[in-house]
Each structure stands twice: as C-alpha cells, then as structure tokens.
Design an enzyme around this catalytic site. Structure first.
Site, PDB file in Angstrom:
ATOM      1  N   LYS A 130     -63.493  -3.389 -64.991  1.00 28.37           N
ATOM      2  CA  LYS A 130     -62.661  -4.281 -65.790  1.00 28.37           C
ATOM      3  C   LYS A 130     -61.441  -3.505 -66.270  1.00 28.37           C
ATOM      4  CE  LYS A 130     -62.627  -7.299 -69.801  1.00 28.37           C
ATOM      5  NZ  LYS A 130     -63.412  -7.930 -70.872  1.00 28.37           N
ATOM      6  N   LYS A 183     -62.348  -7.234 -62.180  1.00 29.21           N
ATOM      7  CA  LYS A 183     -61.579  -8.129 -63.044  1.00 29.21           C
ATOM      8  C   LYS A 183     -60.317  -7.438 -63.521  1.00 29.21           C
ATOM      9  CE  LYS A 183     -61.987 -10.446 -67.441  1.00 29.21           C
ATOM     10  NZ  LYS A 183     -62.673 -10.468 -68.694  1.00 29.21           N
TER      11      LYS A 183
END
Ligand code: PBG
Length: 329
Positions: free
Chosen positions: A199, A253
C-alpha cells in the site's frame, strides 16, 4: 512467435468480433469484483460523496440492500468502510473494537440479508482516530506494536460479527501474524486475511478521505508507514513477509499507476493477488466522463480488464455494480 506465412499478418486475428473473442487472453466477470461501500449512522438514508460521482454513503439497512444488489449482479464480495463523525473520534480509538460500531453493525446486517455474499472489512484505526492516522500517535510518531494490539482487537470483533475476509490496511509491521494467531486461538480458522500488502503513500486516496470524513482529521502524512511510490523491490519483500505471516491473499494499492507491481507479485509468488482501484482513480475517470472528455463506460471496462491482464485475480472497485451491469449481469 511470428505466425507462419510469407508476411507476419497479425491483423488476421483481429478481423472480426468472433475471431477476437476466440483469441482473447483475459476475461473480466462480475465474479472478479469486490465492491467497497461506505456506511453511516441514520435510518434508511443515503447521501452522495461529492468527489466520487455515483458513490454514496448509506445507512446500515441500505448497506444490507446493497449486498442483495451485489448478489443479484453476481458480485461475490463487498467491503465495508465506516463514516464516523469527527466528534466521535478519540485518541484511544476505543470505538474501533466496539462490537456495536457502525461497521460491525453493517457486517451483521449484510450477513443477515445476503448470507452468501462475502463480507470484507477494513482494519486500521483511521476512522476512529482523532489524528486521522491508521495507528496510535505519540509525540508525532505513529506507534507500531501498540497499534498492532489494537488491530488484533478490531479483527477479533469483526470476525465475531461474521466477517469472511479481514483487510488490514494499516501497514504496521507484524499485524498479519498477530491477527492470524488471534483468529486461530479464538476458533476463527475459516476467516481469511486479504492483506493490504503493498500500500503506497498515495495522493490518489483523496476522495476516499472525503467519503469517510478523514480529510479534516489527518495531521501530517502517512509516509512513515505507507510505501514510497518510487519502490518496487520493497513490495516483493512485503509480499514475502505477509505470506509468511499467514496472509491468504495480497493486495496492491492504488491500482492503475501500480500495474507493474501487480505483475511482479503475480509472477513471483503466484498467490491470489488483488488490486484496489482507489477513489482517485475512480474520480478521475468519472470527472473526465462528466465533461465529455472520455467515454465513461469504455474507460471503466478498459481500466478493469487492465488489472486482469496485469495478473490480478480480482479488483476492489467503486465501479463494481456499474461494471457488473455492463457485463450483462
Ligand atoms: C485507510 C484506508 C484508505 C483507503 C482504504 N483504507 C485511505 C488511507 O490509507 O488514507 C483508500 C481507499 C481509496 O482511496 O479508495 N486505512
């Protein structure tokens, strides 16, 4: 490999829809989609999220209705994110592991209304934290190990409420192992973990922070725990670490700017790999479409098939219901 014959005429296989269908390498189906939904307090209402046209925050009963809609569209999973009022946030984040917080009530409501839909959660302190950070903050520092203890409490309560897939999105070290052990000890062997493994500290999360009411709350940035967008090898180390700690599935992400990471992860590990097409990606496409600058339906489908081509098994996307409809569900 070039085709045989006097001239390498690769256009032969693009000649008609029928031939193109035969040689198509990847496919997108509603079964590839996880639909993120925002839940808020109140009774039987929904309100728009200004920076995400077409996306709403819904009360618990409306989230249950959305789950039924997902079921009818063939979308296998929804992911629940709570909108919490600024005044309800505290430094100790105690609401995060309250079985009656809005997210946990939504989990139960969805399991009641649509038991066959898989419910995914978000594990991070930011919706409940006065500082807007994913972990506890002391003297300006985001604490790791103290935060992991709190995340474990959150995870256990979510599992107790019936969650099928837990999504630690906090980027603290050691949280997957801690959560996995606690789940085993508590008899939740069947609850899986889809770790937000790679992330990145991204500006593409802007509209999401509006949606969950975190924009005003965040002090500073998340650069000491989320990844540097310049890094790729580090993502490999994180995937290896999360898998070793017991993650069942991993996530990259944001999505579209990080398709190279998706491909590397899939090639190197061959595990269930997901991408999160985040709020900013959705907002960009919607804004351009609203201006007539892009064909909204076409860029939606093109952006989603790109994830499959990059090796992803599935995609978290705000387009989920729209895309499922476009696929003829
Ligand atoms: C918070 C969380 C974020 C998103 C999912 N979980 C935002 C953040 O890390 O600041 C972003 C999702 C999106 O932008 O669509 N733990």
């Amino acid at each position: 490999m070039l085709p045989p014959g006097p001239k390498p005429r690769l256009r032969r296989l693009r000649k008609s829809p029928a031939i193109r269908a035969l040689v198509r390498e990847t496919a997108l189906t509603p079964g590839d989609l996880i639909w993120p939904v925002f839940v808020m307090e109140g009774t039987d209402a929904e309100e728009p999220v200004a920076s995400m046209p077409g996306v709403v925050r819904r009360t618990v009963n409306r989230v249950a209705q959305a789950a039924k809609e997902a079921e009818a569209l063939g979308i296998p999973a929804i992911c629940i994110f709570p909108y919490t009022a600024l005044e309800a946030r505290t430094e100790d984040c105690a609401m995060a592991w309250d079985p009656d917080n809005i997210a946990n009530r939504a989990i139960r409501a969805v399991k009641d209304a649509a038991p066959d839909i898989a419910v995914m959660t978000d594990i991070a302190l930011d919706p409940y934290n006065i500082n807007g950070h994913d972990g506890f903050v002391r003297d300006g520092e985001i604490l790791n190990d103290e935060t992991v203890e709190a995340l474990v409490k959150m995870a256990l309560v979510q599992a107790e409420c019936g969650a099928d897939i837990l999504g630690p999105s906090d980027m603290m070290d050691g949280r997957v192992a801690a959560i996995r052990h606690a789940l085993e000890d508590a008899g939740h062997q069947k609850v899986s973990i889809l770790s937000y493994t790679a992330k990145y500290a991204s500006a593409f999360y802007g509209p999401f922070r509006d949606a969950v009411g975190a924009s005003g709350a965040l002090t500073g940035d998340k650069n000491t725990y989320q990844m540097d967008p310049a890094n790729s090898d580090e993502a490999m180390r994180l995937v290896a670490r999360d898998l070793a700690e017991g993650a069942d599935m991993v996530m990259v992400k944001p999505g579209m700017p990080y398709l190279d990471i998706c491909r590397r992860v899939k090639d190197a590990f061959g595990v269930p790999t997901f991408a999160y097409q985040v709020s900013g990606e959705y907002a960009m496409l919607k804004a351009a479409a609203a201006n007539g600058w892009l064909d909204g339906d076409k860029v939606m489908m093109e952006s989603l098939i790109a994830f499959k081509r990059a090796g992803c098994d599935g995609i978290l996307t705000y387009f989920a219901p729209e895309a499922a409809r476009a696929l003829g569900a």
